[in-house]
Design a protein around this motif. Structure first.
Motif, mmCIF file in Angstrom:
data_model
loop_
_atom_site.group_PDB
_atom_site.id
_atom_site.type_symbol
_atom_site.label_atom_id
_atom_site.label_comp_id
_atom_site.label_asym_id
_atom_site.label_seq_id
_atom_site.Cartn_x
_atom_site.Cartn_y
_atom_site.Cartn_z
ATOM 1 N N SER A 1 0.872 -1.106 -0.084
ATOM 2 C CA SER A 1 -0.084 -0.163 0.070
ATOM 3 C C SER A 1 0.745 1.222 -0.063
ATOM 4 N N GLY A 2 0.166 2.127 -0.417
ATOM 5 C CA GLY A 2 0.987 3.410 -0.523
ATOM 6 C C GLY A 2 -0.028 4.759 -0.076
ATOM 7 N N THR A 3 0.531 5.963 0.604
ATOM 8 C CA THR A 3 -0.136 6.976 0.842
ATOM 9 C C THR A 3 0.546 8.083 0.195
ATOM 10 N N VAL A 4 -0.109 8.896 -0.517
ATOM 11 C CA VAL A 4 0.510 10.068 -1.347
ATOM 12 C C VAL A 4 -0.056 11.485 -0.616
ATOM 13 N N LYS A 5 0.733 12.218 -0.109
ATOM 14 C CA LYS A 5 0.082 13.648 0.496
ATOM 15 C C LYS A 5 0.772 14.676 -0.076
ATOM 16 N N VAL A 6 -0.053 15.623 -0.645
ATOM 17 C CA VAL A 6 0.586 16.964 -0.689
ATOM 18 C C VAL A 6 0.342 17.895 0.318
ATOM 19 N N GLU A 7 1.445 18.255 1.002
ATOM 20 C CA GLU A 7 1.572 19.286 2.171
ATOM 21 C C GLU A 7 0.985 20.577 1.770
ATOM 22 N N PRO A 8 0.863 21.304 2.963
ATOM 23 C CA PRO A 8 0.199 22.733 2.464
ATOM 24 C C PRO A 8 1.275 23.542 1.756
ATOM 25 N N THR A 9 2.455 23.245 2.002
ATOM 26 C CA THR A 9 3.469 23.957 1.214
ATOM 27 C C THR A 9 3.697 23.700 -0.255
ATOM 28 N N GLY A 10 2.976 22.555 -0.655
ATOM 29 C CA GLY A 10 2.905 22.020 -2.181
ATOM 30 C C GLY A 10 3.987 20.999 -1.984
ATOM 31 N N LYS A 11 4.902 20.700 -1.355
ATOM 32 C CA LYS A 11 5.719 19.557 -1.273
ATOM 33 C C LYS A 11 4.946 18.248 -1.080
ATOM 34 N N VAL A 12 5.582 16.938 -1.522
ATOM 35 C CA VAL A 12 4.942 15.841 -1.417
ATOM 36 C C VAL A 12 5.526 14.776 -0.478
ATOM 37 N N THR A 13 4.707 14.130 0.255
ATOM 38 C CA THR A 13 5.332 13.103 1.280
ATOM 39 C C THR A 13 4.486 11.717 0.801
ATOM 40 N N ALA A 14 5.452 10.756 0.311
ATOM 41 C CA ALA A 14 4.827 9.363 -0.181
ATOM 42 C C ALA A 14 5.100 8.503 0.981
ATOM 43 N N PHE A 15 4.209 7.807 1.695
ATOM 44 C CA PHE A 15 4.380 6.852 2.590
ATOM 45 C C PHE A 15 4.241 5.363 1.723
ATOM 46 N N VAL A 16 5.076 4.502 2.027
ATOM 47 C CA VAL A 16 4.857 3.279 1.320
ATOM 48 C C VAL A 16 5.012 2.021 2.351
ATOM 49 N N SER A 17 4.449 0.902 2.274
ATOM 50 C CA SER A 17 4.532 -0.291 3.238
ATOM 51 C C SER A 17 5.758 -1.027 3.305
ATOM 52 N N HIS A 18 6.780 -0.623 2.579
ATOM 53 C CA HIS A 18 8.165 -1.473 2.423
ATOM 54 C C HIS A 18 8.869 -0.882 3.372
ATOM 55 N N ALA A 19 10.063 -1.423 3.369
ATOM 56 C CA ALA A 19 11.144 -0.955 4.255
ATOM 57 C C ALA A 19 12.471 -1.348 3.489
ATOM 58 N N HIS A 20 13.182 -0.046 3.414
ATOM 59 C CA HIS A 20 14.452 -0.303 2.613
ATOM 60 C C HIS A 20 15.444 -0.930 3.285
ATOM 61 N N SER A 21 16.486 -1.670 2.456
ATOM 62 C CA SER A 21 17.550 -2.365 3.105
ATOM 63 C C SER A 21 18.719 -2.290 2.137
ATOM 64 N N GLY A 22 18.800 -1.067 1.433
ATOM 65 C CA GLY A 22 19.976 -0.637 0.515
ATOM 66 C C GLY A 22 19.445 -0.517 -0.943
ATOM 67 N N GLN A 23 18.308 -0.881 -1.283
ATOM 68 C CA GLN A 23 17.806 -0.815 -2.993
ATOM 69 C C GLN A 23 17.695 0.488 -3.362
ATOM 70 N N GLY A 24 17.662 1.446 -2.737
ATOM 71 C CA GLY A 24 17.526 2.633 -3.354
ATOM 72 C C GLY A 24 16.057 3.265 -3.550
ATOM 73 N N HIS A 25 15.166 2.668 -2.516
ATOM 74 C CA HIS A 25 13.888 3.028 -2.238
ATOM 75 C C HIS A 25 13.487 4.730 -2.377
ATOM 76 N N PHE A 26 14.389 5.278 -1.574
ATOM 77 C CA PHE A 26 14.106 6.700 -1.343
ATOM 78 C C PHE A 26 14.330 7.402 -2.625
ATOM 79 N N THR A 27 15.102 6.827 -3.478
ATOM 80 C CA THR A 27 15.105 7.638 -5.250
ATOM 81 C C THR A 27 14.142 6.995 -5.794
ATOM 82 N N THR A 28 13.902 5.900 -5.919
ATOM 83 C CA THR A 28 13.213 5.073 -7.253
ATOM 84 C C THR A 28 11.835 5.515 -6.777
ATOM 85 N N PHE A 29 11.119 5.208 -5.641
ATOM 86 C CA PHE A 29 9.877 5.330 -5.266
ATOM 87 C C PHE A 29 9.726 7.041 -5.496
#
Length: 787
Positions: A484-512
């Motif tokens: 699952s994933g949650t995408v939130k556009v903040e009041p500043t217009g920036k975007v926070t994406a929450f995802v049900s995974h957990a990174h262990s070196g694969q580059g999730h913060f970049t690819t997602f």
């Protein structure tokens, strides 16, 4: 509504993770600031592989200054239920495990007591003072001996030491063998290995107010861990929060649920003090889940053209002393049986697949699971067909492959290949490796300058992104399958994406972030990814089995689509247009054909959060926050070809890798640079598995390779330069068109290297059907052949 087709996906964006990690700013479990009054754990490990526990004297340890408590199996049994992997397959024998052994130990390294102390050093001193009286019992460690009627029983609920036996056959197998011009048979044996991540396992449990517990763990499956803690500790799941800090490598072995985690959480709740456990390397090699201790007996019925008419496989896997959570001991058993047919048009097939119990460490997931071994077997058979019929090994493969024109294809065990490039990847890899030129040189002789030179091919399919249907087919009902994933556009217009995974070196913060930026129409630099925290991200199945891009990416695409629609509706109201006419790109929303009539994400978000003078349109809710879930198909099938060129020293049997080529198809490529890194890392692990790594148990069940001086790992000098190319055949069954990539490197490397060594020694008429191919083995084979 539309967006810019030229986006971030497909670009080699630099990894966001690298800057802080390379600066030494990563925070792993042992780097977390220990709260005041933190207690430390150390476990007393059994020196015996099988023994009855007669008594445990903890008095001396309790008397040591700084020791708070010493607990044994019966103490923990009152706090933690016996843990068990739930597998709903006919003939599977459920077995349970106490988190500390109560009456009997079943493998060397099983914990029998835990020391709780004010410091790690005192805890380690304390375990030396615990006196345990054992009665040694008979031991069985080998697959071939486990089911002998005279073998000792490993688990009382596993009769005959058979955890599970599955059978399958199509109607035409017998006819295929009757019609065959040739029958090719071979036995293949795989070495027992483990992942050896840089960071061993560890956890920190911190009690909070109202009976809540924050649990930090170096795990790949934080949501599944939270659910399991609640179940086996019999506490409310809502009182638990699991957080994954930086993880120094997972590779599947951190997708297991281990007794130490349950013990740490239980003691923190009981003592109401923070409790910490950090594993050392010796404990890791003894107690982390192992993998790959498999035997394959494969028979292929073929015609005079080398076409496989029917295939038989007898598969036996070593499950170890307990069926480990959450996947159980059948993961390799059922996986190898279902995956062995690979990219080939094999329509008649039968197998018997058996998982056995032994007095060895439990076996579970390690990168690639069964695929490096089952492809070593089927690719070894392809080479043997070529030798029997005096054909080129590549030609045999091409004759048996499912052509692209016949895709989608459903294979003999019911797995659908929606898209792929089996023939194309082999042809391109052969061209890149100058395969025909190598074969032409080889005809003049394989022994050149004191080295036998050979070339080996592995062309394979990689199971990835398995959803609920795939896990149910393998009897694993406790794996949800979706993410699952949650995408939130903040009041500043920036975007926070929450995802049900957990990174262990694969580059999730970049690819997602790349995926969300494209689907939402945001600027890449404005997207932040949050994961690995059960209190922040939505529930999901988590990170293993090459599923992050498929399931996490799919969920984030769906959530981004919802958020984008809301942005367009709000912008349309503000611009007096319609949502269909709104173009969303690069963090801006404008009316189609009138780019001057534009709003930024921030301006639209201010309306959503009531921070300007625009009224929220009728029917709209405040905020911009959307969640969606994605359960992919049965599997999403990637494919690749690996070609290895090796030189085997005629004197000492050492293997040099002189060339390595990969053509990989993971569907739509999110970040080519990261994909290349995944392939290279996997190949490095495959080199270790094929040429050097092996756990060795003696007849008494003692591990003879329990240090890194004995369990040999590849170093930088063992890893060759690579040629890597990509073919993209986007999945038509999976959202986003992505396929898995995380395991392909090791899956292809093991068979390619084994086949290359076998090819190098072809003139000596030796049979290479086992690994690791250490110098001692190869030099003996060369000597015995008269080479």
């Amino acid at each position: 509504m539309s967006s810019d087709p030229q986006g971030a996906v497909g670009q080699s964006v630099l990894r966001r993770e690298d800057d802080y990690l390379l600066r030494g700013q990563g925070r792993f479990v042992d780097d977390l600031p220990a709260p005041l009054n933190t207690l430390h754990l150390a476990f007393v490990l059994s020196p015996y592989a099988h023994a009855r526990i007669l008594s445990i004297d903890v008095s001396e340890a309790l008397a040591l200054d700084g020791v708070v408590d010493v607990l044994t199996g019966p103490d923990l049994a009152a706090m933690v239920k016996p843990i068990a992997a739930q597998i709903e397959l006919p003939g599977y024998h459920l077995n349970t495990r106490d988190v500390l052994a109560v009456d009997e130990v079943r493998f060397a390294g099983e914990a029998v007591a835990v020391v709780v102390a004010e410091s790690q050093y005192i805890a380690e001193d304390g375990i030396e003072l615990v006196q345990v009286d054992y009665e040694p019992l008979p031991v069985v460690t080998e697959i071939g001996e486990a089911t002998d009627p005279a073998a000792p029983q490993v688990n009382p609920t596993v009769p005959g030491n058979v955890y599970y036996e599955g059978r399958f056959t199509t109607d035409g197998v017998a006819a295929g063998f009757e019609a065959a011009a040739h029958v090719i048979s071979e036995n293949f044996h795989s070495n027992r290995v483990t992942a050896v991540p840089i960071e061993p396992r560890g956890c920190l449990a911190v009690p909070e107010q109202a009976g809540n517990l924050v649990f930090y763990s170096s795990t790949q499956i934080h949501h599944l861990l939270r659910t399991a803690l609640a179940e086996f500790l019999d506490v409310s799941e809502s009182t638990l929060r699991v957080v994954v800090p930086d993880v120094g490598g997972g590779f599947g072995i951190k997708a297991a649920l281990y007794p130490e985690e349950f013990v740490c959480a239980a003691l923190a709740l009981r003592l109401r003090r923070p409790t910490k456990w950090i594993q050392d390397r010796y404990g890791a090699l003894l107690t982390d889940v192992h993998a790959r201790d498999n035997h394959y007996r494969v028979q292929a019925a073929i015609d005079d053209e080398g076409i496989v008419l029917a295939l038989k496989a007898e598969i036996r896997t070593n499950g170890g002393a307990y069926s480990a959570l959450p996947f159980g001991c059948t993961l390799e058993t059922t996986g190898g049986a279902r995956m062995i047919v690979g990219p080939y048009r094999i329509t008649e097939y039968s197998y018997t697949a058996t998982a056995v119990a032994t007095h060895t460490a439990p076996v579970l997931a390690y990168r690639g699971v069964a695929q490096p071994v089952c492809f070593m077997a089927i690719e070894g058979i392809m080479d043997r067909i070529a030798r029997r019929l005096e054909l080129d090994p590549a030609e045999v493969r091409l004759r048996n492959m499912v052509p692209t024109s016949e895709l989608p294809w459903t294979n003999v065990v019911g797995v659908r290949y929606d898209t792929g490039s089996f023939i194309e990847s082999l042809n391109q890899a052969m061209e890149m490796a100058k395969y025909d030129e190598f074969r032409a040189r080889q005809r003049k002789g394989r022994l050149v300058d004191g080295k036998y030179r050979g070339i080996g091919i592995c062309t394979f399919t990689e199971v990835s992104g398995t959803g609920a249907p795939g896990w149910r087919a393998r009897g694993l009902t406790r794996l949800p399958g979706f993410d699952s994933g949650t995408v939130k556009v903040e009041p500043t217009g920036k975007v926070t994406a929450f995802v049900s995974h957990a990174h262990s070196g694969q580059g999730h913060f970049t690819t997602f972030a790349q995926v969300v930026a494209d689907e939402l129409g945001a600027r890449l630099e404005d997207v932040t990814v949050v994961e690995g925290d059960t209190a922040a991200g939505p529930y999901g199945t988590n990170t293993f089995a090459s599923r992050s891009a498929v399931t996490g990416g799919g969920a984030l695409i769906r959530a981004s689509e919802k958020a984008k629609l809301k942005l367009a509706r709000l912008a349309a109201a503000m611009l007096e247009s319609t949502p269909e006419d709104i173009v969303v790109t690069d963090g801006q929303l404008h009316v189609a054909g009138v780019p001057s009539r534009a709003l930024s994400f921030q301006e639209v978000a201010e309306t959503a959060y009531a921070m300007n003078t625009f009224d929220l349109p009728v029917g709209e809710s405040f905020g911009i926050e959307e969640t969606d879930f994605y359960d992919p198909p049965l599997v999403t099938m990637a494919n690749a070809t690996h070609i290895a060129q090796v030189a085997v020293d005629a004197g000492d049997g050492t293997v040099d890798i002189e060339g390595y080529t990969v053509v990989h198809d993971c569907g739509r490529v999110i970040n080519p640079m990261i994909v290349d890194g995944q392939v290279m890392g996997g190949v490095a692990q495959g080199i270790g598995e094929a040429l050097m790594e092996e756990f060795v148990y003696d007849p008494d069940g003692q591990v003879r390779t329990a240090t890194l001086a004995d369990y040999l790992l590849p170093s930088s000098v063992d890893v060759p330069s690579f040629q890597i190319a990509h073919i993209e055949s986007p999945s038509i069954d999976a959202v986003g068109g992505f396929k898995g990539v995380g395991e392909g490197g090791v899956i292809g490397a093991v068979p390619a290297l084994v086949n290359a060594v076998a090819d190098a020694l072809f003139d000596l008429d030796v049979n290479v059907n086992t690994k690791p191919l250490r110098p001692a083995l190869l030099s003996r084979l060369i000597r015995e052949s008269g080479g």
